[in-house]
Design a protein around this motif. Structure first.
Motif, PDB file in Angstrom:
ATOM      1  N   GLU A 117      23.128 -16.810  -0.035  1.00 20.72           N
ATOM      2  CA  GLU A 117      23.808 -15.498   0.001  1.00 20.72           C
ATOM      3  C   GLU A 117      24.403 -15.054   1.330  1.00 20.72           C
ATOM      4  O   GLU A 117      23.837 -15.580   2.489  1.00 20.72           O
ATOM      5  CB  GLU A 117      22.793 -14.437  -0.170  1.00 20.72           C
ATOM      6  N   ARG A 118      25.699 -14.911   1.334  1.00 27.46           N
ATOM      7  CA  ARG A 118      26.271 -14.827   2.482  1.00 27.46           C
ATOM      8  C   ARG A 118      26.244 -15.599   3.635  1.00 27.46           C
ATOM      9  O   ARG A 118      25.922 -15.124   4.697  1.00 27.46           O
ATOM     10  CB  ARG A 118      25.843 -13.316   3.273  1.00 27.46           C
ATOM     11  N   LEU A 119      26.424 -16.632   3.283  1.00 25.09           N
ATOM     12  CA  LEU A 119      26.307 -17.999   3.996  1.00 25.09           C
ATOM     13  C   LEU A 119      27.751 -18.402   4.122  1.00 25.09           C
ATOM     14  O   LEU A 119      28.268 -19.044   3.264  1.00 25.09           O
ATOM     15  CB  LEU A 119      25.367 -18.983   3.503  1.00 25.09           C
ATOM     16  N   ARG A 120      28.046 -18.720   5.631  1.00 23.29           N
ATOM     17  CA  ARG A 120      29.511 -19.289   5.763  1.00 23.29           C
ATOM     18  C   ARG A 120      29.414 -20.551   6.082  1.00 23.29           C
ATOM     19  O   ARG A 120      30.388 -21.269   6.326  1.00 23.29           O
ATOM     20  CB  ARG A 120      29.998 -18.695   7.158  1.00 23.29           C
ATOM     21  N   ALA A 121      28.287 -21.455   5.868  1.00 26.87           N
ATOM     22  CA  ALA A 121      28.004 -22.984   6.243  1.00 26.87           C
ATOM     23  C   ALA A 121      28.304 -23.420   4.901  1.00 26.87           C
ATOM     24  O   ALA A 121      28.436 -22.913   3.767  1.00 26.87           O
ATOM     25  CB  ALA A 121      26.565 -23.012   6.747  1.00 26.87           C
ATOM     26  N   ASN A 122      28.345 -24.827   4.846  1.00 28.46           N
ATOM     27  CA  ASN A 122      28.684 -25.912   3.933  1.00 28.46           C
ATOM     28  C   ASN A 122      27.351 -26.142   3.328  1.00 28.46           C
ATOM     29  O   ASN A 122      26.713 -27.002   3.962  1.00 28.46           O
ATOM     30  CB  ASN A 122      29.420 -26.714   4.205  1.00 28.46           C
ATOM     31  N   CYS A 123      26.693 -25.428   2.315  1.00 32.85           N
ATOM     32  CA  CYS A 123      25.381 -25.589   1.818  1.00 32.85           C
ATOM     33  C   CYS A 123      25.660 -25.521   0.332  1.00 32.85           C
ATOM     34  O   CYS A 123      26.076 -24.713  -0.246  1.00 32.85           O
ATOM     35  CB  CYS A 123      24.368 -24.606   2.338  1.00 32.85           C
ATOM     36  N   ALA A 124      25.076 -26.721  -0.390  1.00 28.58           N
ATOM     37  CA  ALA A 124      25.102 -26.686  -1.772  1.00 28.58           C
ATOM     38  C   ALA A 124      24.072 -27.673  -2.342  1.00 28.58           C
ATOM     39  O   ALA A 124      23.327 -28.474  -1.742  1.00 28.58           O
ATOM     40  CB  ALA A 124      26.435 -27.202  -2.341  1.00 28.58           C
ATOM     41  N   SER A 125      23.792 -27.780  -3.775  1.00 29.29           N
ATOM     42  CA  SER A 125      23.099 -28.569  -4.343  1.00 29.29           C
ATOM     43  C   SER A 125      23.739 -29.686  -4.950  1.00 29.29           C
ATOM     44  O   SER A 125      22.899 -30.627  -5.565  1.00 29.29           O
ATOM     45  CB  SER A 125      22.470 -27.777  -5.649  1.00 29.29           C
ATOM     46  N   SER A 126      24.792 -30.181  -4.685  1.00 24.14           N
ATOM     47  CA  SER A 126      25.358 -31.118  -5.221  1.00 24.14           C
ATOM     48  C   SER A 126      26.441 -31.653  -4.150  1.00 24.14           C
ATOM     49  O   SER A 126      26.801 -30.902  -3.276  1.00 24.14           O
ATOM     50  CB  SER A 126      26.146 -31.127  -6.439  1.00 24.14           C
ATOM     51  N   PHE A 127      26.825 -32.947  -4.277  1.00 24.19           N
ATOM     52  CA  PHE A 127      27.977 -33.788  -3.035  1.00 24.19           C
ATOM     53  C   PHE A 127      29.162 -33.037  -3.513  1.00 24.19           C
ATOM     54  O   PHE A 127      30.157 -33.213  -2.756  1.00 24.19           O
ATOM     55  CB  PHE A 127      27.785 -35.145  -3.112  1.00 24.19           C
ATOM     56  N   GLU A 128      29.521 -32.364  -4.523  1.00 26.83           N
ATOM     57  CA  GLU A 128      30.886 -32.047  -4.824  1.00 26.83           C
ATOM     58  C   GLU A 128      31.447 -31.156  -3.572  1.00 26.83           C
ATOM     59  O   GLU A 128      32.825 -31.103  -3.459  1.00 26.83           O
ATOM     60  CB  GLU A 128      30.803 -31.628  -6.329  1.00 26.83           C
ATOM     61  N   ILE A 129      30.612 -30.328  -3.068  1.00 24.76           N
ATOM     62  CA  ILE A 129      31.156 -29.707  -1.896  1.00 24.76           C
ATOM     63  C   ILE A 129      31.832 -30.399  -0.913  1.00 24.76           C
ATOM     64  O   ILE A 129      32.892 -29.833  -0.160  1.00 24.76           O
ATOM     65  CB  ILE A 129      30.044 -28.453  -1.558  1.00 24.76           C
ATOM     66  N   VAL A 130      31.386 -31.622  -0.708  1.00 23.97           N
ATOM     67  CA  VAL A 130      31.942 -32.412   0.262  1.00 23.97           C
ATOM     68  C   VAL A 130      33.292 -32.965  -0.160  1.00 23.97           C
ATOM     69  O   VAL A 130      34.448 -32.689   0.755  1.00 23.97           O
ATOM     70  CB  VAL A 130      31.204 -33.604   0.453  1.00 23.97           C
ATOM     71  N   ASP A 131      33.580 -33.092  -1.418  1.00 22.53           N
ATOM     72  CA  ASP A 131      34.971 -33.170  -1.963  1.00 22.53           C
ATOM     73  C   ASP A 131      35.892 -32.386  -1.974  1.00 22.53           C
ATOM     74  O   ASP A 131      37.077 -32.251  -1.501  1.00 22.53           O
ATOM     75  CB  ASP A 131      34.669 -33.912  -3.543  1.00 22.53           C
ATOM     76  N   ASP A 132      35.218 -30.995  -2.221  1.00 21.26           N
ATOM     77  CA  ASP A 132      35.996 -29.825  -2.212  1.00 21.26           C
ATOM     78  C   ASP A 132      36.609 -29.394  -0.725  1.00 21.26           C
ATOM     79  O   ASP A 132      37.785 -28.946  -0.340  1.00 21.26           O
ATOM     80  CB  ASP A 132      35.285 -28.480  -2.687  1.00 21.26           C
ATOM     81  N   VAL A 133      35.900 -29.501   0.384  1.00 21.73           N
ATOM     82  CA  VAL A 133      36.118 -29.334   1.559  1.00 21.73           C
ATOM     83  C   VAL A 133      37.207 -30.398   1.874  1.00 21.73           C
ATOM     84  O   VAL A 133      38.191 -29.939   2.725  1.00 21.73           O
ATOM     85  CB  VAL A 133      34.911 -29.193   2.605  1.00 21.73           C
TER      86      VAL A 133
END
Length: 191
Positions: A147-163
């Protein structure tokens, strides 16, 4: 050092087993590691000029993966908690058998301060500003609520690819990438 595109897919293992009346060949898929999962996700985004170093210890913090490429340095830290996690800007809690427990210090605030230190160290090392981005991944958690978190935090590695794919600037040259990769490989912890 590991170039992202050099990871070869593992072949399934074939083994003969004895059934009740006849033998048959079973195909057993090999266990997938986080390294293979991350490489598989990044294979199309990160081409030949990217390098990935595993288990790098910087400023007394162990990063599971450090990706170095023309778009900057990406630090990936994997949290292996299996319980549910709830994260906001103010607090981080995880579920226990006795209820929710608050984690102190906040992992994102800790990661941000370490990222700033590493950014400064790499600037002194390379003689130029180096973009450093950090990620906190919870691949084994049963439920992750952010919630309302500006950091890169996720449950999968796909966020790395997105960024990485959203980052348009390519600021680092090949000699700088090699210098940073060498700096990281000197701090690699061999397990």
């Amino acid at each position: 050092m590991l170039h992202v595109l050099t990871a070869a897919p593992k072949e399934p293992e074939k083994r003969q087993t004895k059934g009740l009346f006849r033998t048959k060949v079973e195909v057993i898929e090999p266990a997938k590691s986080y390294t293979e999962e991350l490489v598989e996700i990044l294979r199309q985004t990160c081409r030949f000029d990217w390098m990935m170093i595993e288990h790098v210890e910087m400023d007394a913090t162990l990063f599971d993966y450090v990706l170095v490429g023309p778009k900057g340095v990406f630090l990936v830290q994997v949290n292996r908690t299996t319980s549910a996690v709830h994260m906001s800007n103010r607090e981080c809690r995880h579920e226990t058998s006795l209820g929710w427990k608050t984690i102190h210090p906040h992992p994102i605030q800790e990661l941000d301060s370490i990222t700033k230190q590493i950014r400064g160290r790499l600037k002194r090392q390379c003689g130029q500003a180096v973009p450093v981005t950090s990620f906190l991944i919870f691949p084994e958690t049963s439920r992750l609520k952010v919630e309302r978190l500006r950091a890169n935090c996720a449950s999968s590695f796909e966020i790395v690819d997105d960024v990485i794919s959203k980052t348009k600037l390519e600021l680092l040259t090949e000699p700088t990438i090699k210098q940073i990769a060498y700096y990281c490989s000197e701090r690699q912890v061999h397990k």
